[in-house]
Motif scaffolding. Structure first.
Motif, PDB file in Angstrom:
ATOM      1  N   GLU B  74      46.824  62.681  36.954  1.00  0.00           N
ATOM      2  CA  GLU B  74      46.756  61.191  37.357  1.00  0.00           C
ATOM      3  C   GLU B  74      46.322  60.380  35.804  1.00  0.00           C
ATOM      4  O   GLU B  74      46.012  59.504  36.617  1.00  0.00           O
ATOM      5  N   PHE B  75      46.079  60.885  35.149  1.00  0.00           N
ATOM      6  CA  PHE B  75      45.334  60.600  33.673  1.00  0.00           C
ATOM      7  C   PHE B  75      46.461  60.399  33.085  1.00  0.00           C
ATOM      8  O   PHE B  75      46.010  59.583  31.972  1.00  0.00           O
ATOM      9  N   LEU B  78      47.126  56.616  31.289  1.00  0.00           N
ATOM     10  CA  LEU B  78      46.903  55.949  32.002  1.00  0.00           C
ATOM     11  C   LEU B  78      45.554  55.483  30.107  1.00  0.00           C
ATOM     12  O   LEU B  78      45.606  56.208  29.591  1.00  0.00           O
ATOM     13  N   SER B  79      45.566  54.005  30.344  1.00  0.00           N
ATOM     14  CA  SER B  79      44.972  53.093  29.018  1.00  0.00           C
ATOM     15  C   SER B  79      42.902  53.718  29.581  1.00  0.00           C
ATOM     16  O   SER B  79      43.085  53.785  30.384  1.00  0.00           O
ATOM     17  N   ALA B  82      41.986  52.094  32.498  1.00  0.00           N
ATOM     18  CA  ALA B  82      42.734  52.830  34.185  1.00  0.00           C
ATOM     19  C   ALA B  82      42.167  54.656  34.366  1.00  0.00           C
ATOM     20  O   ALA B  82      41.739  54.418  35.441  1.00  0.00           O
ATOM     21  N   GLY B  83      42.157  54.670  33.293  1.00  0.00           N
ATOM     22  CA  GLY B  83      41.331  56.039  33.332  1.00  0.00           C
ATOM     23  C   GLY B  83      40.051  56.717  34.455  1.00  0.00           C
ATOM     24  O   GLY B  83      39.686  56.986  34.810  1.00  0.00           O
ATOM     25  N   GLN B  86      40.740  55.816  37.334  1.00  0.00           N
ATOM     26  CA  GLN B  86      41.424  57.099  37.654  1.00  0.00           C
ATOM     27  C   GLN B  86      40.249  57.982  38.327  1.00  0.00           C
ATOM     28  O   GLN B  86      40.236  58.594  39.103  1.00  0.00           O
ATOM     29  N   THR B 136      38.102  59.072  26.256  1.00  0.00           N
ATOM     30  CA  THR B 136      38.056  57.789  26.994  1.00  0.00           C
ATOM     31  C   THR B 136      37.188  56.604  26.503  1.00  0.00           C
ATOM     32  O   THR B 136      36.953  55.450  25.840  1.00  0.00           O
TER      33      THR B 136
END
Lengths: 207, 207
Positions: B74-75, B78-79, B82-83, B86, B136
């Motif tokens: 799901e990660f 992703l930016s 966004a991470g 999530q 992240t």
């Protein structure tokens, strides 16, 4: 009044067993926490030890409760900032007693199950820890050491969770600096509020 | 090549058992995770199940590994921001599968002991989680969502610890809002950097 005398002796013996168990686990680690080892340490037969406690878990919960009392005493009368510094000190001291950290980690995980003899203890302990933490967080906010956008209750749950989670990571990787990480967390919050915690700044160094 | 065929069948059966166990624990809770219950769910005898895994712990570790794979997917791509969103979603979803949360909490605590069959899995999992988290955090810092005083590696250990610690508190007190608490944590860091996370602001409400 022989019965009261007996009762008092029972209480004293219980206390003695709790103290000795705390010492054994602190010195010999969690693996020393078998009923056999603990009995030996207090000079009692296995069956006699379990005469004073309903189960091994019951005794282990009392050991943690005793440690809470000793730790809590260090926080009495401290300002919120001094309390935050004391917390870092307590966590650093924990790194010297891995057996007690492991006891806490293992028992808190098992006791999430409602049937566990330690369930009530942990429910109450966390509620109390969050309440005390919220008090400290409100104090830090008033003195400009916590951003005004932060919710003290929520930050207290975060701080308590942080301590618990770091214990697991540290048991799995001894290079992690638990005290330094919490210090960094508090100093980031302080600097984000435009203030400075009077602790060592910077990120912790991995040992 | 009958042996390779046999081997492939064995692999397929193992996968089937892992999938079924994940489903059983998600649906019926951690107490459903006995060898007996898991065997029943896949239509195997207890001894046959343990033919595919060295022990119950070994199977449970594979269940967690499978969940990690599903969550990780799901990660992907992703930016950092966004991470982070999530992550909050993943934690919220966890609140729908208490059995898997309990499995994780119990097993991670037991596996801090070097002899536990899951020890290596957890050592590696936490190292990987901290590395991904640091990535992240660096991204959030670059986009002004993490104060410049924060150390990304250290904040990653903090975020991972926070998630773990909240799981324990939530199992003991179902009113605690795990996802909301993490969201609040991220938004305090963002607002402390003079920015705003594009998530719901404010403190979580206890249910």
């Amino acid at each position: 009044m022989p019965r009261i005398g007996q009762y008092r002796k029972g209480i004293a013996k219980r206390e003695e067993i709790i103290e000795a168990s705390l010492r054994v686990i602190a010195e010999q680690g969690y693996r020393g926490a078998t009923v056999q080892e603990l009995s030996k340490a207090v000079g009692l037969a296995k069956t006699s030890l379990l005469h004073y406690f309903e189960s091994r878990e019951d005794l282990l919960v009392e050991v943690l409760r005793r440690r809470d009392e000793l730790d809590s005493a260090e926080f009495e009368g401290l300002s919120p900032e001094a309390g935050a510094r004391q917390l870092v000190r307590t966590v650093r001291q924990n790194a010297g007693v891995p057996g007690l950290v492991e006891l806490f980690v293992r028992l808190s995980a098992e006791a999430t199950s409602p049937e566990h003899p330690g369930h009530e203890y942990f429910v109450e302990r966390y509620a109390a820890a969050r309440a005390a933490g919220a008090e400290t967080m409100r104090g830090l906010q008033e003195t400009g050491l916590l951003p005004s956008a932060a919710d003290p209750e929520c930050m207290a749950a975060i701080l308590v969770a942080l301590i618990d989670g770091l214990q697991i990571q540290w048991l799995l990787d001894g290079d992690l600096d638990m005290g330094g990480t919490i210090e960094h967390f508090l100093s980031v919050l302080a600097s984000a509020s435009g203030s400075e915690m009077s602790t060592t700044p910077g990120a912790p160094v991995r040992g």
